[in-house]
Scaffold this motif. Structure first.
Motif, PDB file in Angstrom:
ATOM      1  N   ASN A   1       0.673  -1.160   0.142  1.00  0.00           N
ATOM      2  CA  ASN A   1       0.037  -0.061   0.065  1.00  0.00           C
ATOM      3  C   ASN A   1       0.814   1.179   0.133  1.00  0.00           C
ATOM      4  N   GLN A   2       2.076   1.254  -0.019  1.00  0.00           N
ATOM      5  CA  GLN A   2       3.106   2.116   0.119  1.00  0.00           C
ATOM      6  C   GLN A   2       3.174   2.974  -1.406  1.00  0.00           C
ATOM      7  N   VAL A   3       2.915   4.061  -1.454  1.00  0.00           N
ATOM      8  CA  VAL A   3       3.206   4.902  -2.779  1.00  0.00           C
ATOM      9  C   VAL A   3       4.448   5.807  -2.400  1.00  0.00           C
ATOM     10  N   SER A   4       4.709   6.510  -1.557  1.00  0.00           N
ATOM     11  CA  SER A   4       5.784   7.455  -1.244  1.00  0.00           C
ATOM     12  C   SER A   4       6.340   7.102   0.029  1.00  0.00           C
ATOM     13  N   GLY A   5       7.536   6.476   0.110  1.00  0.00           N
ATOM     14  CA  GLY A   5       8.214   6.434   1.300  1.00  0.00           C
ATOM     15  C   GLY A   5       7.543   5.211   2.336  1.00  0.00           C
ATOM     16  N   ASN A   6       8.434   4.729   3.209  1.00  0.00           N
ATOM     17  CA  ASN A   6       8.106   3.663   4.066  1.00  0.00           C
ATOM     18  C   ASN A   6       8.473   4.164   5.372  1.00  0.00           C
ATOM     19  N   PRO A   7       7.266   4.151   6.107  1.00  0.00           N
ATOM     20  CA  PRO A   7       7.225   4.618   7.615  1.00  0.00           C
ATOM     21  C   PRO A   7       7.872   3.617   8.492  1.00  0.00           C
ATOM     22  N   HIS A   8       8.342   2.676   8.049  1.00  0.00           N
ATOM     23  CA  HIS A   8       9.098   1.770   8.927  1.00  0.00           C
ATOM     24  C   HIS A   8      10.601   2.512   8.886  1.00  0.00           C
ATOM     25  N   ASP A   9      11.070   3.098   8.073  1.00  0.00           N
ATOM     26  CA  ASP A   9      12.463   3.692   8.231  1.00  0.00           C
ATOM     27  C   ASP A   9      12.785   4.357   9.213  1.00  0.00           C
ATOM     28  N   LYS A  10      11.690   5.052   9.936  1.00  0.00           N
ATOM     29  CA  LYS A  10      11.422   5.922  11.124  1.00  0.00           C
ATOM     30  C   LYS A  10      11.478   4.960  12.443  1.00  0.00           C
ATOM     31  N   LEU A  11      11.092   3.844  12.465  1.00  0.00           N
ATOM     32  CA  LEU A  11      11.027   3.030  13.479  1.00  0.00           C
ATOM     33  C   LEU A  11      12.186   1.980  13.691  1.00  0.00           C
ATOM     34  N   ASP A  12      12.088   1.652  15.140  1.00  0.00           N
ATOM     35  CA  ASP A  12      13.112   0.455  15.308  1.00  0.00           C
ATOM     36  C   ASP A  12      12.430  -0.826  14.838  1.00  0.00           C
ATOM     37  N   TYR A  13      13.132  -1.849  14.877  1.00  0.00           N
ATOM     38  CA  TYR A  13      12.920  -3.047  14.419  1.00  0.00           C
ATOM     39  C   TYR A  13      11.694  -3.916  15.266  1.00  0.00           C
ATOM     40  N   LEU A  14      11.802  -3.620  16.546  1.00  0.00           N
ATOM     41  CA  LEU A  14      10.914  -4.267  17.505  1.00  0.00           C
ATOM     42  C   LEU A  14       9.617  -3.705  17.041  1.00  0.00           C
ATOM     43  N   LYS A  15       9.722  -2.328  17.109  1.00  0.00           N
ATOM     44  CA  LYS A  15       8.014  -1.477  16.823  1.00  0.00           C
ATOM     45  C   LYS A  15       7.585  -1.799  15.380  1.00  0.00           C
ATOM     46  N   SER A  16       8.703  -2.021  14.506  1.00  0.00           N
ATOM     47  CA  SER A  16       8.056  -2.422  13.018  1.00  0.00           C
ATOM     48  C   SER A  16       7.504  -3.954  13.299  1.00  0.00           C
ATOM     49  N   ALA A  17       8.210  -4.762  13.903  1.00  0.00           N
ATOM     50  CA  ALA A  17       7.498  -6.294  13.999  1.00  0.00           C
ATOM     51  C   ALA A  17       6.390  -6.175  14.615  1.00  0.00           C
ATOM     52  N   GLU A  18       6.129  -5.307  15.733  1.00  0.00           N
ATOM     53  CA  GLU A  18       4.888  -5.357  16.433  1.00  0.00           C
ATOM     54  C   GLU A  18       3.555  -5.027  15.624  1.00  0.00           C
ATOM     55  N   ILE A  19       3.911  -3.941  14.802  1.00  0.00           N
ATOM     56  CA  ILE A  19       2.912  -3.553  13.779  1.00  0.00           C
ATOM     57  C   ILE A  19       2.730  -4.546  12.698  1.00  0.00           C
ATOM     58  N   ILE A  20       3.544  -5.249  12.149  1.00  0.00           N
ATOM     59  CA  ILE A  20       3.390  -6.135  11.453  1.00  0.00           C
ATOM     60  C   ILE A  20       2.607  -7.423  12.087  1.00  0.00           C
TER      61      ILE A  20
END
Length: 408
Positions: free
Chosen positions: A250-269
Protein backbone atom coordinates in the motif's frame (compact mmCIF):
# COMPACT_ATOMS: atom_id res chain seq x y z
CA UNK A 1 -28.35 -50.73 17.39
CA UNK A 2 -28.69 -48.18 14.57
CA UNK A 3 -27.33 -45.37 16.73
CA UNK A 4 -24.44 -47.69 17.69
CA UNK A 5 -23.63 -48.14 13.99
CA UNK A 6 -23.59 -44.37 13.49
CA UNK A 7 -21.33 -43.99 16.54
CA UNK A 8 -18.84 -46.57 15.22
CA UNK A 9 -18.84 -45.12 11.71
CA UNK A 10 -18.17 -41.56 12.84
CA UNK A 11 -15.55 -42.54 15.40
CA UNK A 12 -13.70 -44.83 12.97
CA UNK A 13 -13.96 -43.00 9.63
CA UNK A 14 -14.97 -39.42 10.44
CA UNK A 15 -13.11 -38.40 13.58
CA UNK A 16 -13.18 -34.74 12.53
CA UNK A 17 -17.00 -34.94 12.72
CA UNK A 18 -17.17 -37.17 15.79
CA UNK A 19 -15.04 -34.85 17.96
CA UNK A 20 -16.84 -31.66 16.84
CA UNK A 21 -19.84 -31.22 19.13
CA UNK A 22 -21.77 -29.05 16.67
CA UNK A 23 -21.48 -31.69 13.91
CA UNK A 24 -22.51 -34.57 16.17
CA UNK A 25 -25.35 -32.48 17.60
CA UNK A 26 -26.69 -31.69 14.11
CA UNK A 27 -26.61 -35.34 12.99
CA UNK A 28 -28.18 -36.77 16.14
CA UNK A 29 -30.81 -34.03 16.35
CA UNK A 30 -31.88 -34.54 12.74
CA UNK A 31 -32.10 -38.33 12.97
CA UNK A 32 -33.93 -38.25 16.30
CA UNK A 33 -36.38 -35.63 15.04
CA UNK A 34 -37.13 -37.63 11.87
CA UNK A 35 -37.77 -40.89 13.74
CA UNK A 36 -39.93 -39.24 16.43
CA UNK A 37 -41.90 -37.14 13.93
CA UNK A 38 -42.60 -40.10 11.66
CA UNK A 39 -43.60 -42.25 14.64
CA UNK A 40 -46.06 -39.62 15.94
CA UNK A 41 -47.51 -39.13 12.47
CA UNK A 42 -48.07 -42.88 12.00
CA UNK A 43 -49.70 -43.22 15.42
CA UNK A 44 -52.09 -40.27 15.06
CA UNK A 45 -52.36 -40.09 11.24
CA UNK A 46 -51.93 -36.35 10.78
CA UNK A 47 -50.88 -36.63 7.12
CA UNK A 48 -50.14 -39.37 4.62
CA UNK A 49 -46.56 -40.60 5.07
CA UNK A 50 -45.79 -40.22 1.35
CA UNK A 51 -46.16 -36.45 1.57
CA UNK A 52 -43.46 -36.03 4.23
CA UNK A 53 -40.19 -34.85 2.53
CA UNK A 54 -37.87 -37.47 4.02
CA UNK A 55 -35.07 -36.56 1.57
CA UNK A 56 -34.64 -33.15 3.19
CA UNK A 57 -32.39 -35.05 5.59
CA UNK A 58 -30.13 -36.22 2.74
CA UNK A 59 -29.92 -32.71 1.26
CA UNK A 60 -28.99 -31.09 4.57
CA UNK A 61 -26.40 -33.75 5.41
CA UNK A 62 -24.83 -33.52 1.94
CA UNK A 63 -24.66 -29.72 2.24
CA UNK A 64 -22.51 -29.86 5.36
CA UNK A 65 -20.71 -33.20 4.98
CA UNK A 66 -19.17 -35.43 2.32
CA UNK A 67 -20.98 -37.96 0.13
CA UNK A 68 -19.79 -41.06 2.01
CA UNK A 69 -21.00 -39.70 5.35
CA UNK A 70 -24.28 -38.63 3.77
CA UNK A 71 -24.81 -42.07 2.22
CA UNK A 72 -24.18 -43.98 5.46
CA UNK A 73 -26.46 -41.71 7.50
CA UNK A 74 -29.13 -41.87 4.81
CA UNK A 75 -29.14 -45.69 4.78
CA UNK A 76 -29.27 -46.04 8.57
CA UNK A 77 -32.06 -43.46 8.85
CA UNK A 78 -34.01 -45.19 6.07
CA UNK A 79 -33.81 -48.45 7.99
CA UNK A 80 -34.85 -46.81 11.26
CA UNK A 81 -37.88 -45.09 9.73
CA UNK A 82 -38.93 -48.02 7.53
CA UNK A 83 -39.20 -50.31 10.56
CA UNK A 84 -42.14 -48.29 11.91
CA UNK A 85 -43.95 -47.92 8.56
CA UNK A 86 -46.99 -50.00 7.50
CA UNK A 87 -45.24 -50.86 4.23
CA UNK A 88 -41.58 -51.03 5.37
CA UNK A 89 -40.00 -52.67 2.32
CA UNK A 90 -41.72 -50.42 -0.24
CA UNK A 91 -40.92 -47.29 1.79
CA UNK A 92 -37.27 -48.28 2.20
CA UNK A 93 -36.82 -48.99 -1.53
CA UNK A 94 -38.44 -45.66 -2.48
CA UNK A 95 -36.38 -43.52 -0.12
CA UNK A 96 -33.11 -45.41 -0.41
CA UNK A 97 -32.89 -45.46 -4.22
CA UNK A 98 -34.06 -41.86 -4.65
CA UNK A 99 -31.70 -40.71 -1.89
CA UNK A 100 -28.84 -42.64 -3.49
CA UNK A 101 -29.29 -40.85 -6.81
CA UNK A 102 -29.65 -37.55 -4.98
CA UNK A 103 -26.46 -37.97 -2.95
CA UNK A 104 -24.38 -39.23 -5.86
CA UNK A 105 -25.45 -36.49 -8.27
CA UNK A 106 -26.16 -33.58 -5.95
CA UNK A 107 -23.50 -30.89 -5.72
CA UNK A 108 -23.30 -28.86 -2.56
CA UNK A 109 -26.01 -26.25 -2.68
CA UNK A 110 -24.66 -22.98 -4.07
CA UNK A 111 -27.36 -21.91 -6.53
CA UNK A 112 -31.12 -21.45 -6.12
CA UNK A 113 -31.75 -23.35 -9.36
CA UNK A 114 -30.26 -26.48 -7.77
CA UNK A 115 -33.16 -26.84 -5.32
CA UNK A 116 -35.72 -26.72 -8.14
CA UNK A 117 -33.78 -29.20 -10.29
CA UNK A 118 -33.35 -31.51 -7.29
CA UNK A 119 -37.11 -31.43 -6.68
CA UNK A 120 -37.90 -32.36 -10.29
CA UNK A 121 -35.35 -35.20 -10.39
CA UNK A 122 -36.58 -36.67 -7.10
CA UNK A 123 -40.18 -36.62 -8.33
CA UNK A 124 -39.19 -38.39 -11.56
CA UNK A 125 -37.32 -41.12 -9.67
CA UNK A 126 -40.12 -41.50 -7.13
CA UNK A 127 -42.63 -42.01 -9.96
CA UNK A 128 -40.42 -44.50 -11.79
CA UNK A 129 -39.85 -46.61 -8.67
CA UNK A 130 -43.47 -46.47 -7.50
CA UNK A 131 -44.97 -47.41 -10.89
CA UNK A 132 -42.37 -50.17 -11.38
CA UNK A 133 -43.12 -51.51 -7.91
CA UNK A 134 -46.88 -51.57 -8.55
CA UNK A 135 -46.51 -53.21 -11.97
CA UNK A 136 -44.18 -55.80 -10.49
CA UNK A 137 -46.87 -56.86 -8.00
CA UNK A 138 -50.07 -56.44 -10.05
CA UNK A 139 -49.04 -56.21 -13.71
CA UNK A 140 -52.09 -53.98 -14.28
CA UNK A 141 -51.49 -50.30 -14.95
CA UNK A 142 -55.10 -49.42 -14.06
CA UNK A 143 -54.47 -50.41 -10.44
CA UNK A 144 -51.78 -47.74 -9.97
CA UNK A 145 -52.92 -45.31 -7.29
CA UNK A 146 -52.57 -41.88 -8.91
CA UNK A 147 -53.37 -40.24 -5.59
CA UNK A 148 -50.03 -41.55 -4.34
CA UNK A 149 -48.33 -39.99 -7.38
CA UNK A 150 -49.91 -36.65 -6.42
CA UNK A 151 -48.65 -37.07 -2.84
CA UNK A 152 -45.14 -37.78 -4.14
CA UNK A 153 -45.38 -34.60 -6.21
CA UNK A 154 -46.20 -32.64 -3.05
CA UNK A 155 -43.32 -34.41 -1.30
CA UNK A 156 -40.93 -33.24 -4.01
CA UNK A 157 -42.23 -29.67 -3.92
CA UNK A 158 -41.64 -29.54 -0.16
CA UNK A 159 -37.96 -30.26 -0.84
CA UNK A 160 -37.72 -26.62 -1.94
CA UNK A 161 -37.72 -25.57 1.72
CA UNK A 162 -34.18 -26.97 1.95
CA UNK A 163 -32.77 -23.54 1.02
CA UNK A 164 -34.12 -21.65 4.08
CA UNK A 165 -33.65 -24.72 6.30
CA UNK A 166 -29.93 -24.82 5.53
CA UNK A 167 -29.65 -21.18 6.62
CA UNK A 168 -31.50 -22.03 9.85
CA UNK A 169 -29.16 -24.94 10.64
CA UNK A 170 -26.14 -22.77 9.87
CA UNK A 171 -27.15 -20.23 12.47
CA UNK A 172 -28.28 -22.81 15.02
CA UNK A 173 -25.20 -25.05 14.91
CA UNK A 174 -22.54 -22.57 13.77
CA UNK A 175 -21.95 -24.31 10.43
CA UNK A 176 -21.02 -22.87 7.04
CA UNK A 177 -22.54 -23.80 3.68
CA UNK A 178 -21.26 -23.00 0.20
CA UNK A 179 -24.17 -20.58 -0.28
CA UNK A 180 -22.93 -18.44 2.61
CA UNK A 181 -19.31 -18.69 1.44
CA UNK A 182 -20.25 -17.41 -2.01
CA UNK A 183 -22.16 -14.53 -0.44
CA UNK A 184 -19.20 -13.66 1.80
CA UNK A 185 -16.83 -13.72 -1.20
CA UNK A 186 -18.78 -10.96 -2.95
CA UNK A 187 -16.35 -8.03 -3.31
CA UNK A 188 -19.22 -5.63 -2.60
CA UNK A 189 -19.59 -6.91 0.96
CA UNK A 190 -18.99 -3.97 3.37
CA UNK A 191 -15.65 -5.20 4.74
CA UNK A 192 -14.20 -6.17 1.36
CA UNK A 193 -15.41 -2.88 -0.15
CA UNK A 194 -13.67 -1.02 2.67
CA UNK A 195 -10.48 -3.02 2.07
CA UNK A 196 -10.59 -2.15 -1.65
CA UNK A 197 -11.00 1.56 -0.94
CA UNK A 198 -8.64 2.04 2.02
CA UNK A 199 -5.95 -0.55 1.19
CA UNK A 200 -6.13 -1.25 -2.57
CA UNK A 201 -2.72 -2.94 -2.60
CA UNK A 202 -3.78 -5.38 0.10
CA UNK A 203 -7.08 -5.99 -1.69
CA UNK A 204 -5.28 -6.92 -4.93
CA UNK A 205 -2.93 -9.17 -2.96
CA UNK A 206 -5.93 -10.92 -1.35
CA UNK A 207 -7.55 -11.41 -4.73
CA UNK A 208 -4.41 -13.05 -6.13
CA UNK A 209 -4.04 -15.26 -3.04
CA UNK A 210 -7.72 -16.26 -3.37
CA UNK A 211 -7.23 -17.26 -7.02
CA UNK A 212 -4.13 -19.32 -6.21
CA UNK A 213 -5.68 -21.01 -3.16
CA UNK A 214 -8.93 -21.84 -4.94
CA UNK A 215 -7.10 -23.45 -7.86
CA UNK A 216 -4.85 -25.46 -5.51
CA UNK A 217 -7.69 -26.79 -3.36
CA UNK A 218 -9.70 -27.69 -6.44
CA UNK A 219 -6.68 -29.72 -7.61
CA UNK A 220 -5.94 -31.67 -4.40
CA UNK A 221 -9.48 -31.93 -3.04
CA UNK A 222 -11.17 -29.79 -0.44
CA UNK A 223 -13.58 -26.89 -0.38
CA UNK A 224 -12.56 -24.27 -2.98
CA UNK A 225 -15.25 -21.84 -1.77
CA UNK A 226 -13.88 -21.97 1.78
CA UNK A 227 -10.29 -21.46 0.60
CA UNK A 228 -11.25 -18.52 -1.63
CA UNK A 229 -13.36 -16.77 0.99
CA UNK A 230 -10.77 -17.29 3.73
CA UNK A 231 -8.06 -15.88 1.45
CA UNK A 232 -10.11 -12.77 0.64
CA UNK A 233 -10.39 -11.89 4.33
CA UNK A 234 -7.02 -13.09 5.63
CA UNK A 235 -5.34 -9.65 5.63
CA UNK A 236 -8.20 -7.41 6.73
CA UNK A 237 -6.23 -6.57 9.89
CA UNK A 238 -4.11 -4.21 7.79
CA UNK A 239 -7.04 -1.80 7.94
CA UNK A 240 -6.45 -1.28 11.64
CA UNK A 241 -4.18 1.22 13.34
CA UNK A 242 -1.62 2.54 12.56
CA UNK A 243 -2.88 2.12 8.97
CA UNK A 244 -2.48 0.32 5.62
CA UNK A 245 0.55 2.47 4.65
CA UNK A 246 2.71 0.42 7.02
CA UNK A 247 2.44 -2.55 4.64
CA UNK A 248 4.55 -2.60 1.48
CA UNK A 249 1.79 -3.21 -1.04
CA UNK A 250 0.00 0.00 0.00
CA UNK A 251 3.03 2.31 0.06
CA UNK A 252 3.08 4.98 -2.61
CA UNK A 253 5.76 7.37 -1.35
CA UNK A 254 8.19 6.44 1.40
CA UNK A 255 8.27 3.68 3.97
CA UNK A 256 7.14 4.63 7.52
CA UNK A 257 9.23 1.77 8.93
CA UNK A 258 12.39 3.73 8.10
CA UNK A 259 11.62 5.92 11.11
CA UNK A 260 10.91 3.02 13.49
CA UNK A 261 13.09 0.52 15.30
CA UNK A 262 12.86 -3.15 14.33
CA UNK A 263 10.89 -4.16 17.44
CA UNK A 264 8.19 -1.56 16.80
CA UNK A 265 7.99 -2.47 13.12
CA UNK A 266 7.62 -6.17 13.98
CA UNK A 267 4.90 -5.31 16.51
CA UNK A 268 2.92 -3.47 13.81
CA UNK A 269 3.36 -6.23 11.23
CA UNK A 270 2.44 -9.00 13.65
CA UNK A 271 -0.43 -6.93 15.03
CA UNK A 272 -2.39 -7.14 11.78
CA UNK A 273 -3.37 -10.70 12.72
CA UNK A 274 -4.79 -9.67 16.10
CA UNK A 275 -6.50 -6.60 14.63
CA UNK A 276 -7.89 -8.75 11.82
CA UNK A 277 -9.59 -11.07 14.29
CA UNK A 278 -11.09 -8.10 16.13
CA UNK A 279 -12.37 -6.56 12.89
CA UNK A 280 -13.81 -9.90 11.71
CA UNK A 281 -15.75 -10.30 14.96
CA UNK A 282 -17.01 -6.72 14.67
CA UNK A 283 -18.36 -7.50 11.19
CA UNK A 284 -19.72 -10.85 12.47
CA UNK A 285 -17.74 -13.09 10.14
CA UNK A 286 -18.11 -16.85 10.81
CA UNK A 287 -15.51 -18.50 13.04
CA UNK A 288 -14.34 -20.67 10.11
CA UNK A 289 -13.27 -17.50 8.24
CA UNK A 290 -11.69 -15.99 11.35
CA UNK A 291 -9.50 -19.11 11.55
CA UNK A 292 -7.86 -18.11 8.26
CA UNK A 293 -6.93 -14.72 9.73
CA UNK A 294 -5.40 -16.39 12.79
CA UNK A 295 -3.47 -19.07 10.91
CA UNK A 296 -2.22 -17.47 7.68
CA UNK A 297 1.19 -16.77 9.30
CA UNK A 298 1.00 -19.65 11.77
CA UNK A 299 3.79 -19.42 14.34
CA UNK A 300 6.37 -18.09 11.89
CA UNK A 301 8.47 -14.95 12.42
CA UNK A 302 8.40 -11.47 10.96
CA UNK A 303 11.48 -12.57 9.07
CA UNK A 304 13.02 -9.36 7.77
CA UNK A 305 12.84 -7.39 11.02
CA UNK A 306 13.94 -10.41 13.04
CA UNK A 307 17.02 -10.92 10.86
CA UNK A 308 17.95 -7.23 11.00
CA UNK A 309 17.52 -7.08 14.78
CA UNK A 310 19.60 -10.25 15.34
CA UNK A 311 22.30 -8.81 13.12
CA UNK A 312 22.64 -5.83 15.49
CA UNK A 313 21.92 -7.76 18.73
CA UNK A 314 23.23 -11.31 18.19
CA UNK A 315 23.30 -12.16 21.90
CA UNK A 316 19.70 -11.26 22.72
CA UNK A 317 16.93 -13.85 22.74
CA UNK A 318 13.91 -11.99 21.39
CA UNK A 319 12.26 -14.77 19.37
CA UNK A 320 8.89 -14.32 21.07
CA UNK A 321 8.72 -10.62 20.13
CA UNK A 322 9.11 -11.41 16.44
CA UNK A 323 6.83 -14.49 16.34
CA UNK A 324 3.22 -14.50 15.16
CA UNK A 325 0.72 -15.68 17.79
CA UNK A 326 -0.66 -18.54 15.65
CA UNK A 327 -2.12 -21.09 15.78
CA UNK A 328 -0.71 -23.03 12.86
CA UNK A 329 -3.05 -24.00 9.99
CA UNK A 330 -5.73 -26.48 11.03
CA UNK A 331 -6.90 -27.87 7.69
CA UNK A 332 -5.96 -28.15 4.02
CA UNK A 333 -7.62 -24.90 3.09
CA UNK A 334 -5.84 -22.76 5.70
CA UNK A 335 -2.49 -24.43 4.90
CA UNK A 336 -2.90 -23.64 1.19
CA UNK A 337 -3.79 -20.02 1.98
CA UNK A 338 -0.60 -19.75 4.07
CA UNK A 339 1.48 -21.03 1.14
CA UNK A 340 -0.29 -18.82 -1.41
CA UNK A 341 0.00 -15.74 0.83
CA UNK A 342 3.76 -16.08 1.33
CA UNK A 343 4.48 -16.99 -2.29
CA UNK A 344 2.35 -14.24 -3.82
CA UNK A 345 3.88 -11.58 -1.56
CA UNK A 346 7.46 -12.77 -2.15
CA UNK A 347 6.98 -13.08 -5.91
CA UNK A 348 6.52 -9.30 -6.18
CA UNK A 349 10.10 -8.77 -5.05
CA UNK A 350 11.64 -10.85 -7.86
CA UNK A 351 13.76 -8.85 -10.27
CA UNK A 352 13.47 -11.47 -12.99
CA UNK A 353 10.54 -13.74 -13.78
CA UNK A 354 11.42 -17.04 -15.40
CA UNK A 355 11.05 -20.76 -14.71
CA UNK A 356 14.16 -20.96 -12.51
CA UNK A 357 13.53 -17.92 -10.30
CA UNK A 358 9.86 -18.73 -9.76
CA UNK A 359 10.61 -22.41 -9.13
CA UNK A 360 13.31 -21.60 -6.59
CA UNK A 361 11.06 -19.10 -4.82
CA UNK A 362 8.17 -21.58 -4.45
CA UNK A 363 10.43 -24.43 -3.32
CA UNK A 364 12.25 -22.32 -0.73
CA UNK A 365 9.13 -20.83 0.83
CA UNK A 366 7.12 -24.07 1.06
CA UNK A 367 10.09 -26.14 2.26
CA UNK A 368 10.83 -23.55 4.93
CA UNK A 369 7.22 -23.77 6.14
CA UNK A 370 7.46 -27.57 6.25
CA UNK A 371 10.73 -27.40 8.22
CA UNK A 372 9.07 -25.03 10.69
CA UNK A 373 6.28 -27.62 11.15
CA UNK A 374 3.55 -25.21 10.05
CA UNK A 375 1.49 -27.98 8.42
CA UNK A 376 1.72 -30.59 11.19
CA UNK A 377 -1.89 -30.01 12.30
CA UNK A 378 -3.35 -30.52 8.82
CA UNK A 379 -4.05 -33.61 6.73
CA UNK A 380 -1.86 -32.46 3.84
CA UNK A 381 0.25 -35.22 2.30
CA UNK A 382 3.64 -34.82 0.60
CA UNK A 383 1.91 -35.64 -2.67
CA UNK A 384 -0.55 -32.80 -2.07
CA UNK A 385 2.29 -30.39 -1.34
CA UNK A 386 4.19 -31.38 -4.50
CA UNK A 387 1.02 -30.94 -6.57
CA UNK A 388 0.42 -27.49 -5.07
CA UNK A 389 4.02 -26.44 -5.68
CA UNK A 390 3.81 -27.29 -9.37
CA UNK A 391 0.46 -25.54 -9.71
CA UNK A 392 1.77 -22.37 -8.05
CA UNK A 393 4.80 -22.34 -10.35
CA UNK A 394 2.59 -22.54 -13.44
CA UNK A 395 0.16 -19.94 -12.13
CA UNK A 396 2.93 -17.46 -11.30
CA UNK A 397 4.52 -17.91 -14.72
CA UNK A 398 1.14 -17.10 -16.27
CA UNK A 399 0.66 -14.06 -14.02
CA UNK A 400 4.10 -12.62 -14.78
CA UNK A 401 4.36 -13.65 -18.41
CA UNK A 402 6.25 -11.37 -20.78
CA UNK A 403 4.27 -9.00 -22.99
CA UNK A 404 5.07 -7.67 -26.43
CA UNK A 405 6.90 -4.35 -26.43
CA UNK A 406 4.78 -1.86 -28.32
CA UNK A 407 6.42 0.91 -30.38
CA UNK A 408 6.02 4.48 -29.10
Amino acid sequence: MIFSLIYMFLRTFRKEIFYQTKYSALILSLITFIIVAMSINIRYGFVNSWIIPFLLFAIIIKTFFDTRTGMFLHITTCVAVSIIMDNPFEYFIMQFITGYFLLMSYEKLNRRSQTFLTSVICFAIYCLIYISYQLFHTGIIDEINWKTIALLAMNSILLLVSYPLIYLFEKTFGLLSDVTLIELADSNRPLLRRLAEEAPGTFQHCMQVANLAEAAIFKIGGNPHLARTGALYHDIGKLGNPGPQYFTENQVSGNPHDKLDYLKSAEIIIGHVIKGVELAKKYQLPSQIIDFIKTHHGTSKAGYFYAMYKKEHPEENVDDKFTYPGPRPINKESAIVMMADSIEAASRSLKKYDTDTIGTLVENIVNNQINNKQFDNTNLTFKDIDTVKELFKEKLKNIYHARIEYPK
